[in-house]
Design a protein around this motif. Structure first.
Motif, short mmCIF file in Angstrom:
data_model
loop_
_atom_site.label_atom_id
_atom_site.label_comp_id
_atom_site.label_asym_id
_atom_site.label_seq_id
_atom_site.Cartn_x
_atom_site.Cartn_y
_atom_site.Cartn_z
N PHE A 49 1.04 -1.24 -0.24
CA PHE A 49 0.06 0.12 -0.15
C PHE A 49 0.93 1.14 -0.14
CE2 PHE A 49 -1.87 3.41 2.73
CZ PHE A 49 -3.11 3.75 1.75
N LEU A 50 1.94 1.14 1.07
CA LEU A 50 3.02 2.31 1.04
C LEU A 50 3.56 2.71 -0.29
CD1 LEU A 50 3.83 4.74 2.51
CD2 LEU A 50 5.98 2.83 3.62
N GLU A 104 9.52 14.16 4.08
CA GLU A 104 10.21 13.91 5.34
C GLU A 104 10.25 12.46 5.80
OE1 GLU A 104 8.86 16.96 8.07
OE2 GLU A 104 9.72 18.54 7.01
N ILE A 105 11.38 11.83 5.92
CA ILE A 105 11.31 10.48 6.27
C ILE A 105 11.87 10.16 7.63
CG2 ILE A 105 11.84 7.91 5.62
CD1 ILE A 105 11.88 9.15 2.62
N GLY A 152 17.88 7.68 11.93
CA GLY A 152 17.79 8.87 11.30
C GLY A 152 16.59 9.68 10.57
N PHE A 153 16.90 10.84 10.08
CA PHE A 153 15.66 11.37 9.48
C PHE A 153 16.28 12.14 8.24
CE2 PHE A 153 13.74 15.47 8.98
CZ PHE A 153 12.38 15.30 9.29
N VAL A 154 15.64 11.97 7.12
CA VAL A 154 16.09 12.49 5.73
C VAL A 154 14.79 13.38 5.32
CG1 VAL A 154 17.92 10.86 5.37
CG2 VAL A 154 15.66 10.33 4.47
N GLU A 155 15.09 14.09 4.44
CA GLU A 155 14.20 14.97 3.45
C GLU A 155 14.51 15.01 2.12
OE1 GLU A 155 13.27 19.20 4.78
OE2 GLU A 155 15.14 18.66 6.14
N ILE A 215 11.27 2.36 6.87
CA ILE A 215 10.42 3.81 7.27
C ILE A 215 9.50 3.79 8.13
CG2 ILE A 215 8.91 5.27 6.30
CD1 ILE A 215 10.01 4.80 3.41
N ASN A 216 9.59 4.56 9.49
CA ASN A 216 8.78 4.67 10.62
C ASN A 216 7.79 5.35 10.42
OD1 ASN A 216 10.51 2.83 11.87
ND2 ASN A 216 11.62 4.36 13.04
N PHE A 217 7.97 6.68 9.75
CA PHE A 217 6.91 7.48 9.25
C PHE A 217 7.46 8.36 8.31
CE2 PHE A 217 8.59 10.10 12.70
CZ PHE A 217 8.38 11.38 12.12
#
Length: 72
Positions: free
Chosen positions: A5-6, A19-20, A25-28, A63-65
């Motif tokens: 689905f994602l 934004e992921i 970590g965090f990336v955009e 991916i968490n969110f």
């Protein structure tokens, strides 16, 4: 099931800023492609003169969110 689905939703949003958040970590960046369980974004590093863009591939299961930004 959720991953497919994602993957379908991300495919519809190619060209959209995101934004992921992942466990490490965090990336955009901007979504450029979705292939199987892989998402590729064009990540901007730095600001103004001297900033660079770098393609980054993320495993969709990692991916968490994800947050979608409006295209400007």
């Amino acid at each position: 099931m959720f991953e497919s689905f994602l993957e379908a939703e991300l495919t519809k949003r190619i060209g959209t800023p995101v934004e992921i958040a992942m466990s490490d970590g965090f990336v955009e960046g901007i979504i450029t492609s979705v292939t199987g369980n892989l998402l590729t974004i064009l990540q901007t590093v730095g600001y103004g003169y001297g900033s660079t863009t770098t393609p980054l591939t993320v495993s969709i299961p990692a991916i968490n969110f994800i947050t979608f930004s409006p295209v400007v």
